[in-house]
Design an enzyme around this catalytic site. Structure first.
Site, short mmCIF file in Angstrom:
data_model
loop_
_atom_site.label_atom_id
_atom_site.label_comp_id
_atom_site.label_asym_id
_atom_site.label_seq_id
_atom_site.Cartn_x
_atom_site.Cartn_y
_atom_site.Cartn_z
N CYS A 2 0.83 -1.19 0.00
CA CYS A 2 0.00 0.00 0.00
C CYS A 2 0.87 1.26 0.00
O CYS A 2 2.04 1.20 0.36
CB CYS A 2 -0.86 0.02 1.24
SG CYS A 2 -1.80 -1.48 1.50
N TRP A 75 -3.12 -2.46 -1.55
CA TRP A 75 -2.81 -3.82 -2.02
C TRP A 75 -3.37 -4.72 -0.94
O TRP A 75 -2.86 -4.78 0.18
CB TRP A 75 -1.29 -3.97 -2.15
CG TRP A 75 -0.83 -5.22 -2.81
CD1 TRP A 75 -0.75 -5.45 -4.16
CD2 TRP A 75 -0.31 -6.40 -2.18
NE1 TRP A 75 -0.23 -6.71 -4.38
CE2 TRP A 75 0.04 -7.31 -3.19
CE3 TRP A 75 -0.13 -6.78 -0.84
CZ2 TRP A 75 0.58 -8.56 -2.94
CZ3 TRP A 75 0.41 -8.04 -0.58
CH2 TRP A 75 0.75 -8.91 -1.62
N GLY A 101 0.62 -1.69 6.26
CA GLY A 101 1.11 -2.69 7.21
C GLY A 101 -0.03 -3.55 7.72
O GLY A 101 -1.11 -3.60 7.13
N GLU A 490 6.51 -13.14 -13.89
CA GLU A 490 5.97 -11.93 -13.25
C GLU A 490 5.14 -11.10 -14.24
O GLU A 490 4.07 -10.62 -13.88
CB GLU A 490 7.11 -11.03 -12.75
CG GLU A 490 7.68 -11.43 -11.42
CD GLU A 490 8.85 -10.53 -11.00
OE1 GLU A 490 8.95 -10.22 -9.81
OE2 GLU A 490 9.68 -10.15 -11.85
N LYS A 605 5.61 -3.88 -5.58
CA LYS A 605 7.03 -3.58 -5.71
C LYS A 605 7.77 -3.80 -4.40
O LYS A 605 8.86 -4.34 -4.38
CB LYS A 605 7.16 -2.11 -6.15
CG LYS A 605 8.59 -1.63 -6.31
CD LYS A 605 9.19 -2.24 -7.55
CE LYS A 605 10.64 -1.91 -7.74
NZ LYS A 605 11.28 -2.87 -8.64
C1 G6P Z 1 8.97 -7.91 -4.39
C2 G6P Z 1 9.28 -7.29 -5.74
C3 G6P Z 1 10.53 -7.95 -6.33
C4 G6P Z 1 11.69 -7.84 -5.35
C5 G6P Z 1 11.33 -8.42 -3.98
C6 G6P Z 1 12.38 -8.10 -2.94
O1 G6P Z 1 8.57 -9.22 -4.56
O2 G6P Z 1 8.18 -7.44 -6.62
O3 G6P Z 1 10.86 -7.30 -7.54
O4 G6P Z 1 12.79 -8.52 -5.87
O5 G6P Z 1 10.11 -7.85 -3.51
O6 G6P Z 1 12.43 -6.71 -2.78
P1 G6P Z 1 13.67 -5.89 -2.24
O7 G6P Z 1 13.22 -4.48 -2.25
O8 G6P Z 1 13.93 -6.41 -0.86
O9 G6P Z 1 14.81 -6.16 -3.16
#
Ligand code: G6P
Length: 610
Positions: A2, A75, A101, A490, A605
């Site tokens: 979110c 989300w 959260g 994805e 993301k």
């Molecule tokens: C989510 C995103 C991924 C990312 C993962 C870890 O699943 O969609 O693209 O690799 O989180 O995120 P971070 O910010 O810890 O690399």
């Protein structure tokens, strides 16, 4: 996940809120809403299912006016995407809350509040916050005290922003386990869960610490820490240009971010390598002492960052001769550990806010791991603040949900780290110089791969009507195959599975037929001949092969075999180059399929909840 945006200004804030949400939409996007306070007419709230554009349209030609407002893009975690579950949530007509959260004790709190006569209209945990603050305000007779009393009863991870018609100039905010920044404008202040939301209005930010609450007004910010003390937090300037988070002439953020890789790798190397060596001091003042003490490396990360860690394991063991373990954070955090002496705990994260990675770091500290190094892309993020040593990747804002430039800059940082570590463990100056020179050549070689874009686009047609695909790699290219498969699933929703090529015969070969495209990356290394035999096994079963081969392999097209040549590099660096064509392939397949490339369904993301 979110996203939160809030503003306390001297002008109408509705436009600022909508633009902020638009910029946060990549984090979560099943519904959106806003609440704006006008001292005369009270709180005006609007909520819509779907993207921010739907909210914008609903707000339309008659936007709410007011100088104080909060907004949210959701989300779903508790309750399906619906207008009733969308934020802001209200208690009565005078109090509105947005929240990121998870409130872990929301059920007992909801039962209590129901007994006290509060009525719930949504399935969310957030609505509990609204009524809880309302009740505590009624009990205390003072909004700020009531807010603090309410927050102290909440367990879980949250960032929240509240407005109340009784205090028409004040936003009340709190953070515990989810990020929240305050944007400092001229005579006005803003809040957001990510500074990118606020770049059109300011480039100065205060990062709230865990447990902080704040009163945010146009002219002032008052912060209280977890122990109830008034504190000052520094103001930081955002280093990137405001258009770093714009698409520019590209059709999608993902394509822009793929093409940015040569530049951001150069930025990540800048000031950290000479012609022939890695500058250890550039990795941090403590680097030299820490690196000399490392006997084992434990890497923990999620998603794409986990794949970067898997590549690094090959490097650390081969170049530094130090054992390295790699694990996804969601697994690491829920098991017991045998801690070896001299273990360096290394987290990798683009956002620095991934809940599982942060929890693993905190758990590692409790379990007795000593030094913690983070490789991270977001300055001021929780991971950066909680680690002893940090190597920042300079990828700039990454907006596409499917991570691309974050991955290759993570690899760049990990290789610099490995070389510095290896120097303490017997790597020769000559070999270090060879690898540094090869690393410095990568941006240029990547630009050459970008020129293959059109040819890769042609290849992508083979995948559009397929439901399954297999990605093969060996050695450090196995994690690259995993990353390639992750990209394809994805954004194109095609089932893609990655296998170490030598394992093919132990199962996945049974799946191979003409409907199962098989993708592989083939650098010129010791395993090339073995890989070629594996590819023969695929061809013998009628599988269509797509090979991205290093120019020194002398591989060429054949029946059912499509070979695309990429530049040659030292085998150690092959993961950097081999990743790019796989990113482009996934991108073009997704575009042909017409999926939402930058905001694929069901994903977010930055996963700031467990
Ligand atoms: C989510 C995103 C991924 C990312 C993962 C870890 O699943 O969609 O693209 O690799 O989180 O995120 P971070 O910010 O810890 O690399």
């Amino acid at each position: 996940m979110c996203g939160i945006v809030g503003a306390a200004a001297r002008r109408d804030v509705q436009g600022i809120l909508i633009e902020g949400l638009r910029r946060l939409e990549y984090r979560g996007y099943d519904s959106a809403g806003l609440a704006v306070l006008d001292p005369d007419s009270g709180i005006q709230r609007q909520r819509e299912v779907g993207k921010v554009a739907a909210l914008e349209e609903a707000v339309g030609s008659n936007p709410p006016s007011g100088h104080l407002g909060i907004a949210h893009t959701r989300w779903a975690t508790h309750g399906k995407p619906s207008a009733a579950n969308a934020h802001p949530h209200m208690s009565g007509e005078r109090l509105a809350v947005v929240h990121n959260g998870i409130i872990e004790n929301f059920e007992p709190l909801r039962d209590q509040l129901r007994n006290d006569g509060y009525t719930f209209t949504s399935e969310t945990d957030t609505e509990v916050l609204a009524h809880l603050i309302a009740r505590e305000y009624a009990n205390a007779g003072d909004l700020v005290t009531g807010f603090h009393n309410a927050v102290s009863q909440v367990e879980g991870a949250y960032a929240l922003a509240v407005l109340h018609a009784d205090e028409p100039e004040t936003l009340l905010v709190a953070r515990q386990g989810s990020p929240l920044v305050i944007g400092v404008g001229i005579g006005e202040h803003f809040v957001a869960s990510d500074q990118l939301a606020l770049l059109p209005v300011t480039d100065r930010f205060i990062y709230l610490a865990e447990g902080d609450t704040a009163l945010v007004r146009a002219e002032s910010v008052t912060i209280t820490d977890a122990s109830g003390q008034r504190v000052e937090r520094p103001i930081n300037r955002f280093e990137h240009s405001a258009d770093a988070a714009e698409k520019g002439n590209y059709r999608h953020f993902m394509l822009k971010e793929i093409h940015e890789q040569p530049d951001v790798i150069e930025a990540t190397l800048q000031g950290r390598v000479t012609e022939s060596r890695v500058l250890e001091q550039a990795l941090g003042t403590e680097a030299s002492r820490l690196l000399g003490e490392v006997r084992h490396v434990q890497i923990v990360a999620c998603g794409t960052s986990f794949h970067a860690g898997m590549v690094a394991r090959y490097w650390i063991e081969e170049l530094a001769g130090i054992p390295c373990s790699v694990e996804v954070a969601s697994e690491f955090r829920y098991r017991s550990h045998v801690i070896q002496d001299g273990t360096l705990f290394l987290t990798i994260s683009q956002s620095g806010e991934t809940a599982d990675t942060l929890a693993a770091l905190r758990q590692a500290r409790d379990a007795g791991f000593r030094a913690a190094l983070a490789i991270c892309n977001v300055p001021g993020s929780s991971l950066v603040r909680e680690s002893d040593m940090v190597i920042m990747t300079h990828a700039g804002p990454e907006i596409g949900v499917a991570s691309t430039k974050a991955f290759t800059t993570q690899l760049t940082a990990l290789l610099m780290f490995t070389l510095a570590l290896a120097r303490h463990n017997g790597l020769s100056e000559a070999r270090e110089a060879e690898l540094v020179q090869a690393l410095r050549a990568i941006p240029h070689q990547m630009r050459a791969i970008m020129d293959l874009d059109d040819s890769i686009k042609q290849l992508s047609q083979w995948f559009v009507d397929k439901h399954h695909s297999l990605f093969l790699g060996r050695g450090s290219l196995y994690p690259v195959a995993m990353e390639g498969a992750l990209k394809l699933k994805e954004i194109s929703y095609i089932h893609a599975e990655a296998y170490p090529a030598g394992e093919l015969k132990h199962g996945p070969l049974a799946l191979v037929d003409s409907e199962m495209p098989v993708v592989t990356v083939a650098p010129s290394n010791d395993l090339l001949e073995k890989l070629k035999s594996n590819l023969q096994e695929v061809r013998a079963r009628g599988g269509e092969l797509f090979v991205f081969a290093d120019s020194e392999t002398a591989m060429g097209d054949g029946e059912g075999t499509h070979v695309m040549t990429i530049p040659h590099t030292d085998p150690i660096l092959a993961p950097l180059l081999c990743t790019v064509p796989l990113q482009l392939l996934s991108y073009h397949v997704a575009v042909l399929k017409g999926t939402d490339v930058d905001q694929p369904r069901n994903l977010a993301k930055s996963v700031t909840v467990e």
